[in-house]
Enzyme design. Structure first.
Site, PDB file in Angstrom:
ATOM      1  N   GLU A  64      -9.277 -47.850  19.428  1.00  0.00           N
ATOM      2  CA  GLU A  64      -9.155 -47.853  21.104  1.00  0.00           C
ATOM      3  C   GLU A  64      -9.417 -46.525  21.455  1.00  0.00           C
ATOM      4  OE1 GLU A  64      -5.246 -48.423  22.388  1.00  0.00           O
ATOM      5  OE2 GLU A  64      -4.353 -48.239  20.418  1.00  0.00           O
ATOM      6  N   LYS A  65     -10.068 -45.817  20.674  1.00  0.00           N
ATOM      7  CA  LYS A  65     -10.170 -44.139  21.287  1.00  0.00           C
ATOM      8  C   LYS A  65     -10.892 -43.981  22.855  1.00  0.00           C
ATOM      9  CE  LYS A  65     -13.890 -43.157  18.380  1.00  0.00           C
ATOM     10  NZ  LYS A  65     -13.951 -43.228  16.905  1.00  0.00           N
ATOM     11  N   GLU A  66     -11.756 -44.917  22.953  1.00  0.00           N
ATOM     12  CA  GLU A  66     -12.581 -45.209  24.064  1.00  0.00           C
ATOM     13  C   GLU A  66     -11.596 -45.161  25.520  1.00  0.00           C
ATOM     14  OE1 GLU A  66     -15.257 -44.176  25.443  1.00  0.00           O
ATOM     15  OE2 GLU A  66     -15.784 -43.542  23.468  1.00  0.00           O
TER      16      GLU A  66
END
Lengths: 630, 628
Positions: free
Chosen positions: A25-27
């Site tokens: 989920e780094k985006e």
């Protein structure tokens, strides 16, 4: 480091730590930060004491830089996907895309202005003070007679830097360090109000684009920072927040770092839960992970020669035919001489109870929550009116009643990986010197099942024989000890993890090519000095005499009864040494005949030479050879 | 092997037990199943009492011992035994538990005449409602004492699970019950016997410890109060998550690069820093093994939710009276003063981790169990994330509960009581079995007979763990009802559905639309309006729809509103008109329903979706808007 790694056991819980999925989920949870540092001459001349016991004064500019340096070093380890830019204003030189005067963006090669932190950035930023006067220079940006407005320019530059990325997926922030509460103080009349208005408008425009501007004011005890001059309006502080904004002792370096650290953490919702209270009434809760063990980060295996990352691949080979098969998601468990196979679907079916909801079962007094009812870190719950109106109202009503009646709720949490009983403890808000120490809400404690609890005390009951309890006098002596060794202001946040800090220090030293690894102070060691105070020593001495008797000799006790196991071990070693003498090991090794010996025989050598006896036969042989230096 | 166990189950199957036999069947078969997996060489025997028949060796040898049947002789656990336990016969006579105990003991002694060869264990499950037969020599007490002494000599442990309360259908004879209670207590005094009273099926299910792995100490050594004052302790795990250990099928990780040619790399920003094991070992943190006291502090300084992991227990070194006394004195003093101790622990030599934790006193109320301490791991500074949340007191008044609501909540918290005074507490973790594990083992058994067997449903008894107890709910109906009344149904269906409608690209049919949307009461002002030009469109919309003179005017009004919405969106700069457009849209939707023109509305929505680029943002806006 031997920090445990998450196993991929299907029955293990892995859903609830957001960091575990960080790569996924780094985006959506990235953060872009622009550090905006005032470099006006006042930042260099104003000082404040570095710490309470140290008389040395440090300039505000230095304090700001060391805060940022510290947070960069943390960020590169914890959240290296977040991007940042460092920007000075009130500078002599200018460097920015808009060519605005008085603003200088600091950067290093191989890096955009707004980019991920790199080792080089940190290294050069640490040395910036040496060359600051030469390369960047400090200069008042707002002077009477000109219409230059360096603060306005700085916000503009910051806003332009943060243009990248959508506000929906990225959290954009400007952290502003200054000690000037009234930047337009030297300007008079209409020009002043005009400049002020423009600056505020600029800030508002930035905020409208989803950029939050946060102020980290520096001040001196004799010259407090007045937020209401300009900045309260600039950062959008409400009337009632004003009092809480300036921490009482916000002038020390430590406080400043602390403040920054607190602000650097971004709240992440782990999960949205539906809490069914009674039939027909349910509320929505957001869960947060406030306490989770921090680990050194994922390991990437590298080739030891090239230092290139290795690719890990899995091949599935059919046990019967030896042919390659498609990736199998099946698992098996041996039972009654056969392997019972489960598909992933079946396993999740077994674990499915009431999909993801929290179901209230009842309440119990807090005294019923035993200290051994614990398995893993708790999860924090806070209500949300997003999907269901009235959630907050119901939550507050229950929260208040539970605190007043000293009760906790028992609920069933139908999570997908481990459905289990949980205790919900209402926690009142705790505020200390303007900061929130404990947020208001409920903590969800995961309760063990009977299968998870071991009857240790009872197992040993037979061996104990007569049980004696301490007498009142002995208890009194113990109480004296407790009074003497009292940690009055104990707080759970006071210790840094020495193992982790050491690891980070090593990593940093290697990455920044520093020669020395900075010494990490182990804060967890007992206070030997305090324990050596005569009062403490006396209390301990009296307690010892009272429970152990007058002529107690520790050595004697330690040697008196060697345990069964150690006796056995000793006997084994003796046998092995004896047996060991029957072989000509050197000869066997030279002729390569070691492998012809049995494992038992090999172990004679190992035991006799106090070497580990674990592993396969080949391992044993190679261990013997290594030991004989062959 | 010293770790092997020989267990005899002594099961009361007399008439008064019939109602709980199904639970006993599940419990005992699961016990044997777990042994099949974890301790395959353990021996188990099954003795039933309260049966019509009599079948045991003692009857043949000595006579007596009637209505005691040895269902299974002591033997290695097998699938056959699981099945036998799954269908226990129902007896017709009142059972004598003492007879059963003697028969069980006899079996153990005959199989293992020498003490200490294996662990011998008896497990008695009864309601202890039937009197035991008077003995010929001496009183019942003397008889029991003799047997208990014998048990002790042979190193046999016993677990007694006594069913009582609601689970017993007939009212127990008070004198018999108290006599039996007294007799069983003799066992617990003379031998290491654990007596458990259970009052509901769930806790009966959880009463028998089915796990049987020998616990290992985490640490043995000194608890150092200072360098001079040390207490010898053993540390064990008190809780540990029990999980089945499944292996992956057919997997062979393909290692091309052998492990000695690999090196660990850690990320430092975008850069990967290689750290060889040798280098790591040379520089890594190496604390000295030991458990040291840092100090004592008020228990209020350590909140419950800081506990990080499973729990350890500190017991005094066995057979060390000094250690027992010292721990006892400390524990009792701490309890009195409401203090806890903070420790720094390095459990093993060579461990690179330091643990900071809190020691809380555990005062024993049993004669033969010494005082001990529980130990919980606390977080380090790095592990705590200080998120800020709004104070409840600062939230708007509209969100605050009123006096009546507060009272309703307080009543609920008070009355929905799982720990009533003087009665058995419900859902005690110590007696609550893990329903997932139960289902897993049941599934395992089914699959062993038929690999394609479906996953069985949740056990009915254990459903009580996952849902509120219906008796408790029924008992507190008035409290729950008033709670429900005070907090009116809270979901805002209109708003939610509208959102869903829009997100699903308004593919729903007219009927859906009609059902999903709550009609608005028609209390609108009648005003003649010809076109929409007012700066406050929502009101105009509402006014307009009030004027339903002719079908034509309705259609026209809808058309006008549609145009206005398009206009609003199109002219919108950075979304500043969106709130207004949404209001209009909602108003239009409501009107369409009142006017039976859902088709028109759906049509419009469909067109709205296919509108230009600006709409992309509007859609995003709609999705993000959650409260009206």
């Amino acid at each position: 480091m031997d920090f445990e790694h998450e196993s991929d056991d299907p029955f293990r819980d892995d859903e609830d730590d957001p960091d575990a999925h960080l790569s996924l989920e780094k985006e959506s949870t990235k953060e872009y930060v622009v550090y905006l540092v005032d470099a006006s001459p006042k930042m260099f001349t104003s000082t404040c004491p570095a710490s309470a016991d140290d008389q040395k004064e440090e300039s505000h500019f230095h304090i700001a830089l060391s805060c940022i340096s510290q947070s960069l070093k943390n960020q590169i380890i914890n959240r290296s996907y977040d991007e940042l830019a460092i920007c000075f204003f009130n500078t002599r030189e200018k460097r920015n895309l808009q060519e605005l005067s008085g603003v200088f963006v600091f950067n290093v090669p191989e890096r955009d202005y707004l980019d991920r932190p790199t080792a080089r950035l940190i290294k050069e930023f640490d040395r910036i003070e040496e060359s600051f006067a030469k390369d960047i220079g400090s200069q008042h940006g707002i002077v009477p007679g000109t219409r230059e407005n360096s603060l306005y320019n700085a916000i503009w530059v910051a806003q332009a830097l943060l243009r990248k990325g959508s506000a929906k997926t990225v959290d954009k922030r400007v952290l502003l360090f200054t000690n000037e509460d009234d930047p337009f103080g030297c300007i008079k009349g209409a020009i002043k109000s005009d400049m002020k208005r423009m600056t505020l408008q600029r800030a508002k425009d930035a905020q409208d684009l989803g950029i939050s501007i946060e102020l980290l004011p520096l001040s001196h005890p004799s010259d407090p920072f007045n937020v209401s001059q300009l900045y309260a309006e600039l950062i959008g502080l409400e009337e009632d927040e004003l009092a809480d904004f300036m921490p009482s002792a916000g002038n020390k370096l430590e406080d400043m770092k602390d403040q920054l650290r607190k602000r650097m953490f971004k709240k992440r919702i782990v999960k949205k839960l539906k809490f069914i209270i009674v039939d027909g009434i349910s509320i929505e809760l957001n869960s947060y992970a406030l306490i989770r063990p921090t680990v050194p980060g994922a390991i990437t295996w590298l080739d030891s020669v090239t230092n290139q990352p290795l690719k890990s691949e899995r091949t599935f080979i059919c046990a019967d035919t030896g042919a390659l098969v498609e990736e199998s998601t099946k698992r098996f468990h041996p039972y009654k001489n056969q392997n019972i196979v489960f598909s992933t679907k079946e396993l999740s079916e077994i674990k499915r109870f009431s999909t993801g909801h929290l179901h209230l079962l009842g309440f119990k007094p807090l005294s019923c929550l035993k200290d051994y009812y614990n398995l893993k870190p708790s999860t924090f719950l806070y209500p949300s009116d997003e999907a269901m109106d009235g959630s907050i109202c119901i939550f507050i009503a229950l929260h208040r009643s539970m605190i007043q009646l000293k009760r906790f709720a028992v609920a069933f949490y139908g999570g997908s990986s481990r459905p289990q009983l949980v205790a919900l403890i209402a926690q009142d808000e705790v505020i200390q010197s303007g900061g929130q120490i404990e947020p208001p809400g409920m903590h969800m404690i995961y309760l063990p099942y009977s299968d998870d609890i071991r009857l240790v005390e009872e197992r040993h009951s037979e061996k104990v024989g007569m049980v004696t309890r301490a007498s009142n006098d002995q208890i009194k002596k113990a109480a004296d000890v407790i009074k003497r060794i009292d940690l009055k202001d104990f707080s759970i946040c006071q210790f840094a993890n020495p193992g982790l800090q050491r690891h980070y220090a090593v990593l940093q030293a290697l990455a920044l090519e520093e020669d020395e690894i900075p010494e990490i102070k182990d804060e967890t060691l007992p206070d030997e000095e305090g324990l050596a105070r005569p009062g403490v020593v006396k209390a301990l001495e009296e307690f010892k005499t009272s429970v152990y008797g007058e002529n107690y000799d520790e050595e004697c006790e330690a040697n008196a009864k060697p345990s069964e196991a150690s006796k056995k071990r000793k006997a084994q070693a003796e046998v092995a040494t004896k047996e060991c003498e029957n072989y000509d090991w050197s000869e066997l090794a030279d002729t390569g005949k070691l492998k012809d010996l049995t494992v038992v025989e090999l172990k004679y050598y190992l035991t006799a030479h106090n070497l580990p006896v674990s592993g396969k036969k080949e391992a044993l042989v190679s261990r013997i050879l290594t030991h004989m230096k062959k | 092997m010293a770790n092997k166990e020989a267990l005899v189950l002594l099961l009361d199957v007399g008439p008064s037990m019939h109602s709980v036999i199904p639970v006993i069947e599940k419990l005992c078969s699961m016990l044997v199943q777990k042994k099949l997996i974890y301790n395959r060489h353990d021996k188990v025997g099954v003795v039933l009492f309260g049966t019509k028949e009599t079948y045991n060796e003692l009857t043949l040898e000595l006579g007596g011992y009637r209505h005691v049947v040895v269902l299974k002789n002591l033997k290695d656990v097998d699938g056959d035994m699981v099945e036998a336990l799954q269908k226990l016969p129902r007896g017709t006579k009142d059972g004598d538990f003492l007879d059963a105990i003697v028969v069980g003991m006899d079996m153990l002694i005959k199989m293992y005449p020498k003490a200490n060869k294996v662990k011998k264990r008896l497990c008695l499950i009864t309601n202890a409602q039937c009197p035991i037969k008077a003995s010929i020599e001496g009183t019942k007490e003397e008889q029991v004492t003799t047997i208990a002494k014998q048990m002790s000599v042979h190193g046999t442990r016993m677990e007694s699970i006594i069913v009582r309360g609601k689970l017993c259908r007939k009212k127990a004879n008070k004198t018999t019950a108290s006599e039996n209670h007294r007799l069983l207590n003799i066992f617990s005094k003379e031998t290491s016997t654990r007596i458990v009273y259970v009052g509901n099926p769930v806790s009966l299910f959880g009463a028998l410890k089915t796990q049987n792995k020998t616990p290992h100490t985490v640490f043995r050594g000194d608890l150092e109060l200072s360098s001079k004052m040390k207490i010898k302790v053993w540390v064990y795990k008190k809780t540990i998550e029990e999980l089945p250990n499944l292996k992956k099928c057919y997997e062979s990780p393909d290692i091309v690069v052998p492990s000695d040619q690999r090196v660990r790399g850690y990320h430092y920003g975008p850069q990967l820093v290689p750290m060889s094991k040798v280098a790591l070992d040379a520089v890594k943190f190496k604390p000295e093994k030991g458990v040291k006291l840092l100090g004592f502090t008020n228990s209020s300084n350590v909140l419950r939710h800081y506990y990080m992991k499973d729990v350890n227990i500190f017991i005094p070194e066995p057979e060390n009276t000094n250690a027992m006394l010292a721990l006892s004195a400390l524990a009792r003093a701490m309890k009195e003063m409401n203090k806890v101790a903070i420790l720094r622990c390095v459990w093993r030599r060579g461990q690179t981790k330091v643990v900071i934790g809190v020691l809380t006193p555990n005062i024993s109320d049993k004669e033969n169990i010494p005082d001990s301490f529980y130990f919980n791991v606390l977080p380090f500074a790095e592990d705590v994330r200080e998120f800020q949340f709004p104070s409840f007191s600062k939230l708007p008044a509209a969100l605050q509960p009123n006096q009546q609501q507060l009272e309703a909540a307080a009543n609920l918290v008070e009355m929905l009581d799982l720990a009533p005074c003087g009665k058995e507490k419900a859902l005690l973790p110590d007696f609550t079995p893990n329903p997932v594990l139960e289902r897993f083992y049941r599934c395992l058994e089914l699959k062993s007979k038929n690999p394609g067997a479906a996953v069985p449903p949740i056990d009915e008894t254990l459903k009580k763990i996952t849902e509120p107890d219906s008796n408790l709910v029924l008992k507190n109906k008035s409290v729950i009802d008033s709670f429900r009344r005070c907090f009116e149904p809270n979901e805002n269906p209109r708003h939610k559905k509208l959102r869903r409608l829009l997100l699903e690209k308004s593919s729903s049919s007219e009927e859906d639309c009609n059902r999903d949307i709550t009609p608005l009461p028609s209390n609108l002002i009648e005003v003649k309006v010809d076109s929409v030009c007012n700066p406050t469109p929502p009101q105009v919309f509402e006014a307009m729809s009030g004027s339903r003179n002719t079908q034509d005017s309705v259609v026209k009004a809808i058309k006008d509103r549609r145009n206005k919405i398009f206009e609003l969106i199109d002219e919108s700069n950075d979304g500043d008109n969106y709130p207004e457009a949404l209001q209009c849209l909602t108003a239009l939707q409501e009107k369409c329903i009142v006017d039976q023109e859902s088709e028109q509305f759906n049509d419009f929505l469909r067109r709205l979706w296919n509108f230009d680029r600006n709409l992309q943002n509007f859609r995003g806006y709609l999705a993000s808007r959650d409260s009206p």
